[in-house]
Scaffold this motif. Sequence first.
Motif, PDB file in Angstrom:
ATOM      1  N   LYS A 176      -8.857   4.545  -8.145  1.00  0.00           N
ATOM      2  CA  LYS A 176      -7.788   4.492  -7.163  1.00  0.00           C
ATOM      3  C   LYS A 176      -8.175   3.568  -6.008  1.00  0.00           C
ATOM      4  N   ARG A 177      -7.212   3.259  -5.165  1.00  0.00           N
ATOM      5  CA  ARG A 177      -7.503   2.474  -3.979  1.00  0.00           C
ATOM      6  C   ARG A 177      -8.483   3.222  -3.089  1.00  0.00           C
TER       7      ARG A 177
ATOM      8  N   ARG B 175       0.838  -1.199   0.000  1.00  0.00           N
ATOM      9  CA  ARG B 175       0.000   0.000   0.000  1.00  0.00           C
ATOM     10  C   ARG B 175       0.875   1.251   0.000  1.00  0.00           C
TER      11      ARG B 175
ATOM     12  N   HIS C 272      -1.091   4.036  -4.935  1.00  0.00           N
ATOM     13  CA  HIS C 272      -2.394   4.577  -4.566  1.00  0.00           C
ATOM     14  C   HIS C 272      -3.228   5.104  -5.732  1.00  0.00           C
TER      15      HIS C 272
ATOM     16  N   LYS D 153       2.759   4.651  -1.500  1.00  0.00           N
ATOM     17  CA  LYS D 153       2.201   5.789  -2.244  1.00  0.00           C
ATOM     18  C   LYS D 153       2.246   5.593  -3.752  1.00  0.00           C
TER      19      LYS D 153
ATOM     20  N   VAL E   3      -8.040   6.669  -0.096  1.00  0.00           N
ATOM     21  CA  VAL E   3      -6.740   7.333  -0.227  1.00  0.00           C
ATOM     22  C   VAL E   3      -6.879   8.510  -1.197  1.00  0.00           C
TER      23      VAL E   3
END
Length: 315
Positions: free
Chosen positions: A180-181, A125, A130, A127, A184
């Motif tokens: 995106k995830r 996870r 993300h 950056k 986040v």
Amino acid sequence: MTKALPNFFIVKYHDRKIITEKLYQENTTIVFVHIPKSAGTTTLECLRNVAEQRKLEKPQNVWFRNYLSIFNSLKSGKHHRSRAYLGVFALGVCDFVDQPCSYFTVFRDPIERTISSYMYCKKRRDKICHAADARNMTVKQWALHQGSVVFYQLLHNPELCEEQYNVEATDLMKKKGDIKRRNVDIPCWYKQILLLQKRIDKDRRQHVLSFILANMKNLFAFIGLAEKYNETLQMLEKVYDLPFYSLCAGDVKNKSVYKISGDNATDSKTMIVEKLKKDLMEDPEVREVLHEDMEIYNEAVRIFNKQLDKFKGLS
């Protein structure tokens, strides 16, 4: 392009003055520009170990959480100057340092780098993961999503990561169809890609690329290759007169073995990468989105080989 010191091995003059080794080795600010999934973690730890061994000030990390505050303090003149800076957002530091300052970085084959980040982001996870969810994507979709990330990293402008651009970046992301995830924010590096893609059309992008290619030897005091990491460390040791090779040779981080889906046998990372690499290289859509990064990498290889020839001549 910058007031940073040019390539140690292949550029003879800077500001109309003959370049000497002292400029790179005595009280010089060293800035490592970290390209994710390109031996970056290994190099970050190596630089920290070198600083500790030589009793130098701890390198200042310029990353996702602090880059805006660091650049704002550098601009205002209130920032305490470090001997070394490192990070994804470190490019630009030399513009605000009065003493001699130089950048170095390590490049990696763009397709191998893309595959590596895909494998990494399926499990992590970080950056760099993300902006999209690799767990729900094929490697080709991931490649099309990421595109030429290094090209845009070299155009980094901290101001584009300010909150005032959040709405525009979110709208661009939706139009592009990216998911995106969950829970986040859009990471700065991807927000910048979205904003720059909107502002730079294909023709202008080619002009910018040509400018980057022509000036890489002036931007970076040294260019390394992940594929030739021991030689990279040996030359770094020569450039800065610091024990990069002596301390860090053979110490590679984040090197993994992966299992092919549907196969009970575990192949080596190299075998898997080669299978995926062949498919991506033969895909015209992938080649198009990675065009800028492939050109930058090819120039990096050319410069690396020139550096190596000069280095061997000094031995």
